[in-house]
Design an enzyme around this catalytic site. Sequence first.
Site, PDB file in Angstrom:
ATOM      1  N   HIS A   7      -3.770  -4.097  -5.172  1.00  0.00           N
ATOM      2  CA  HIS A   7      -3.960  -3.580  -3.815  1.00  0.00           C
ATOM      3  C   HIS A   7      -5.399  -3.786  -3.344  1.00  0.00           C
ATOM      4  O   HIS A   7      -6.324  -3.128  -3.815  1.00  0.00           O
ATOM      5  CB  HIS A   7      -3.592  -2.095  -3.759  1.00  0.00           C
ATOM      6  CG  HIS A   7      -3.680  -1.517  -2.382  1.00  0.00           C
ATOM      7  ND1 HIS A   7      -4.128  -0.246  -2.130  1.00  0.00           N
ATOM      8  CD2 HIS A   7      -3.394  -2.066  -1.156  1.00  0.00           C
ATOM      9  CE1 HIS A   7      -4.100  -0.030  -0.828  1.00  0.00           C
ATOM     10  NE2 HIS A   7      -3.658  -1.112  -0.223  1.00  0.00           N
ATOM     11  N   SER A  45       0.820  -1.207   0.000  1.00  0.00           N
ATOM     12  CA  SER A  45       0.000   0.000   0.000  1.00  0.00           C
ATOM     13  C   SER A  45       0.856   1.262   0.000  1.00  0.00           C
ATOM     14  O   SER A  45       0.328   2.360  -0.153  1.00  0.00           O
ATOM     15  CB  SER A  45      -0.906   0.018   1.243  1.00  0.00           C
ATOM     16  OG  SER A  45      -0.127   0.006   2.425  1.00  0.00           O
ATOM     17  N   ASN A  78      -5.011   5.772  -0.838  1.00  0.00           N
ATOM     18  CA  ASN A  78      -4.098   6.250   0.207  1.00  0.00           C
ATOM     19  C   ASN A  78      -3.499   7.610  -0.127  1.00  0.00           C
ATOM     20  O   ASN A  78      -3.186   8.397   0.779  1.00  0.00           O
ATOM     21  CB  ASN A  78      -2.988   5.232   0.457  1.00  0.00           C
ATOM     22  CG  ASN A  78      -3.461   4.083   1.325  1.00  0.00           C
ATOM     23  OD1 ASN A  78      -4.513   4.163   1.955  1.00  0.00           O
ATOM     24  ND2 ASN A  78      -2.703   3.006   1.358  1.00  0.00           N
ATOM     25  N   GLU A 128      -7.257  -1.912  -6.356  1.00  0.00           N
ATOM     26  CA  GLU A 128      -6.479  -1.030  -7.216  1.00  0.00           C
ATOM     27  C   GLU A 128      -5.492  -1.877  -8.017  1.00  0.00           C
ATOM     28  O   GLU A 128      -4.685  -2.600  -7.431  1.00  0.00           O
ATOM     29  CB  GLU A 128      -5.726   0.005  -6.374  1.00  0.00           C
ATOM     30  CG  GLU A 128      -6.642   1.011  -5.701  1.00  0.00           C
ATOM     31  CD  GLU A 128      -5.902   1.961  -4.771  1.00  0.00           C
ATOM     32  OE1 GLU A 128      -6.301   3.135  -4.698  1.00  0.00           O
ATOM     33  OE2 GLU A 128      -4.934   1.531  -4.109  1.00  0.00           O
TER      34      GLU A 128
END
Length: 317
Positions: free
Chosen positions: A170, A149, A220, A182
């Site tokens: 992800h 991540s 993120n 992702e």
Amino acid sequence: MAFVTRQFVRSVSSSSTASAAAKKIVIKHVTVIGGGLMGAGIAQVAAATGHTVVLVDQTEDILAKSRRGIEESLRRMAKKKFAENPKAGAEFVEKTLGSISTSTDAAAVVHSTDLVVEAIVENLAVKNDLFKRLDKFAAEHTIFASNTSSLQITSIANATTRQDRFAGLHFFNPVPMMKLVEVIKIPMTSQKTFESLVDFSKALGKHPVSCKDTPGFIVNRLLVPYLMEAIRLHERGIRGDASKEDIDVAMKLGAGYPMGPFELLDYVGLDTTKFIVDGWHELDVKDPMFQPSPALNKLVAEKKFGKKSGEGFYKYK
């Protein structure tokens, strides 16, 4: 003539599409490296959707704990999904568990897998060592993917000779519940690999989104700076611009978020957030979004990581 031309273009286009589809890898056999929450969750979802899975970790004790966690999660899921038919629920649990085998020797099991998903510690050197070793044993067609991540996918892929068959995949915690994946395409990732991973994500019942290899990817990259700005708002000046309690309430009632930023920080883990921010800060020391926080650093130094340690920005029993 125009009709003939259109027919020819359609024919060529159709053939090209069929050819491209034929080249994609249909992922059936999956090897998941790492039996923690993320790895176990990925293994569970893959097995529950008809894939054959091998879950790998360092010891049999870790794998036994992972398997117990998967079984408990499946039973909770079956209780809701098959409320009217408990027998079908029991069969679902048994079938899914039967699709998951375990191993402590990653190199010995990757020779026949279609996809290797890594979900181990967020340490570049450790990930590089793992993929460099597996690269020697995996089949030519095998795709490698990292669930990182915070680290650059390119930096991990460079440890192998199959950068064209390498990407980021992800998932989000808890994996069985969260619908998003992702798919991170680095410059060397082939279109065939990318499309194979998109199809795999959909086969898991997830919604894949695509992103380049930028720090934090999509979620993120937006979420962590928001969390850090909440901390700065609280720690600014002598007494802060607002209390953490009021900031949490404001974002829940004003923005419609299910959790306030401080509640979310404690849930994610303050050590995890600090690790991500520190990594990004090393990449770009001038970016104001990536500046360290004295308040966050102090809590982590005191081993106050959030809910998992019993105390973070809030105290937990």
